[in-house]
Structures are given as C-alpha cells and as structure tokens.
Design a protein around this motif. Sequence first.
Motif, short mmCIF file in Angstrom:
data_model
loop_
_atom_site.label_atom_id
_atom_site.label_comp_id
_atom_site.label_asym_id
_atom_site.label_seq_id
_atom_site.Cartn_x
_atom_site.Cartn_y
_atom_site.Cartn_z
N LYS A 102 40.00 42.68 38.01
CA LYS A 102 39.52 44.05 37.75
C LYS A 102 39.73 44.97 38.94
CE LYS A 102 35.46 42.21 37.18
NZ LYS A 102 35.92 40.81 37.17
N SER A 103 39.24 44.53 40.10
CA SER A 103 39.32 45.38 41.29
C SER A 103 40.77 45.60 41.70
CB SER A 103 38.51 44.77 42.44
OG SER A 103 37.17 44.55 42.04
N SER A 104 41.60 44.57 41.57
CA SER A 104 43.02 44.70 41.90
C SER A 104 43.70 45.70 40.97
CB SER A 104 43.74 43.36 41.78
OG SER A 104 43.15 42.40 42.62
N ALA A 111 38.84 49.45 45.99
CA ALA A 111 37.84 48.49 45.50
C ALA A 111 38.09 47.18 46.24
CB ALA A 111 38.00 48.29 44.00
N ILE A 112 37.02 46.50 46.57
CA ILE A 112 37.16 45.26 47.33
C ILE A 112 37.58 44.11 46.41
CG2 ILE A 112 35.92 43.56 48.73
CD1 ILE A 112 34.13 46.00 49.60
N THR A 113 38.63 43.40 46.82
CA THR A 113 39.11 42.27 46.02
C THR A 113 38.90 40.99 46.84
OG1 THR A 113 41.33 42.35 46.93
CG2 THR A 113 40.91 43.67 44.98
N ARG A 149 32.90 38.57 43.69
CA ARG A 149 32.93 39.46 44.83
C ARG A 149 32.22 40.79 44.52
NH1 ARG A 149 31.77 39.23 48.98
NH2 ARG A 149 33.17 37.54 49.53
N THR A 150 32.52 41.36 43.36
CA THR A 150 31.94 42.65 43.00
C THR A 150 30.58 42.40 42.34
OG1 THR A 150 34.19 43.42 42.60
CG2 THR A 150 32.42 44.85 41.85
N GLN A 151 29.51 42.67 43.06
CA GLN A 151 28.15 42.36 42.57
C GLN A 151 27.35 43.62 42.25
OE1 GLN A 151 26.60 39.43 42.06
NE2 GLN A 151 27.49 37.88 43.39
N VAL A 211 34.85 53.05 37.12
CA VAL A 211 33.74 52.20 37.51
C VAL A 211 34.16 50.74 37.49
CG1 VAL A 211 31.38 51.53 36.95
CG2 VAL A 211 32.10 53.86 36.54
N ASP A 212 33.93 50.09 38.61
CA ASP A 212 34.21 48.65 38.74
C ASP A 212 32.88 47.94 38.52
OD1 ASP A 212 35.57 46.33 39.32
OD2 ASP A 212 35.63 46.65 41.49
N ILE A 213 32.76 47.23 37.40
CA ILE A 213 31.47 46.56 37.17
C ILE A 213 31.58 45.07 37.52
CG2 ILE A 213 30.80 48.27 35.39
CD1 ILE A 213 31.06 46.08 33.31
MG MG Z 1 36.08 42.79 41.74
#
Ligand code: MG
Length: 199
Positions: free
Chosen positions: A38-40, A52-54, A60-62, A76-78
């Motif tokens: 997702k983040s990538s 976005a942090i990958t 990783r994404t909390q 939005v990165d959920i």
């Molecule tokens: Mg992520």
Amino acid sequence: MALNIKKSDFVKSATKPSHYPDDIYSEFFFAGKSNAGKSSMLNKICNRKKLAITSKTPGRTQLINFFLINNNISFVDIPGYGFANSPKNIKRSWETMVMSYLECRKNIASMFIAVDIRRGLGRLDEAMLELCEGFNIKANIMLTKSDKVSNSEKFKVKEKTKNYLEDYENILNIQTFSAKNGDGVDDVLEIIENLKNQN
Ligand SMILES: [Mg+2]
Ligand SMILES: Nc1nc2c(ncn2[C@@H]2O[C@H](COP(=O)(O)OP(=O)(O)OP(=O)(O)O)[C@@H](O)[C@H]2O)c(=O)[nH]1
C-alpha cells in the motif's frame, strides 16, 4: 486523462476522527493486507521515495496517515490487516480505527485495495470488500508486485480475480501494479482523475 501529481504533502497521522483533517477534498484510501504494498503504491504514484513509510516488516503503518495531493485531493494510507500472529489487542485497535474512519468520513471517493499478485485475494480482502460495499464505497483492486511474475501469470491472476469477484457490485477496476517498474501507475492516475469530482 490521467491526474498529474505536482505536489504531495504529508498532512498528519491520526487514530480517531477528532484528529482527522477537514473533509473538504475528495479522498482516496489505500487498504490491503499488511506488507501487500500500500505505502509503496502511494509513493510510486506520487513519484516520491519516502512520502509514506514502507518496510519489510509487516504492520509498519499503524496509524491513519493523511496526505494532500495538488492541494486539492486527499490520499489516506490506512493500516494493513492480517499480519501473522497479530495479537488480539492490535486486531481490536485496527477494527476500531478503520471502522470509525469508514463510518465518519464523508468525503471518500474510492478505495484502492492492494493484493499481492503472488498470493491473490484472501479471506480478509473479501471481508474488506464486503465492509466497503456496506458503506457504499467503490473499490479498485490492485494486484501488486506484478514485477515478480511473468506477463502470462499477470493476465491469468487478473482474469481469475475478475471471475471470482463477479458478484461484487462495488468493484470498479482490477489492475496489476508494480512500485518497482511502474506497471499500472498511469491507470491509477486515470482512475483518480475520473473519480475525483464525483462525490
Ligand atoms: Mg504501509
Ligand atoms: N518487488 C516489489 N516489491 C514491492 C513492491 N511494492 C512493495 N514492495 C515491497 O514489499 C514490502 C512491503 O511494502 P509496503 O509498501 O511497506 O507495504 P504495506 O502494504 O504498506 O505494509 P504495511 O504498512 O506493513 O501494512 C517492502 O519491502 C517493499 O519494498 C513492488 O511493486 N514490487
């Protein structure tokens, strides 16, 4: 026409609605199993390496992370779901966070759901699709990491997914995507351009 992203900014991270930014722009959120990419994907379409942090570490994404695109679209990165052995309290906080996001947010235009092409749709992806159907949110399925498989495999998984999801009424697109070689980037930008003024 495809969206041309000229500017992308991180706005804020939030866990609950009172911390969300204003809901004035069309919003696209990125969901999917933990580690699905997702983040990538978000970074690739914004042409940014570390917006976005990958991470190689699943989960990783909390937090719910909000980004502002071209000063008039929201991404939005959920947090991802279903990383191995996730303890009950993490599962519960994911549910609270995501359910309240889906319930409260009035400016959602569509969702992109990242599914690792080598794994295919899983039980939790289907649960997410059903959840979104309940909220009347249209979904775009992104078969990610397509650089990892052959062209014939890409085609095969895409067709299989299409057939499998025939009965879902909220699916708009099924696309392959690679944050590595750019497969699908133009398609995503076109989808966003077409949907951004519809809600
Ligand atoms: Mg992520
Ligand atoms: N080969 C390849 N690797 C990818 C691609 N997209 C992501 N990855 C790798 O997959 C891992 C997870 O990527 P993320 O973008 O952090 O995944 P995520 O879905 O945001 O994960 P969580 O935030 O933990 O839920 C990283 O090691 C990425 O480098 C892709 O298109 N191709």
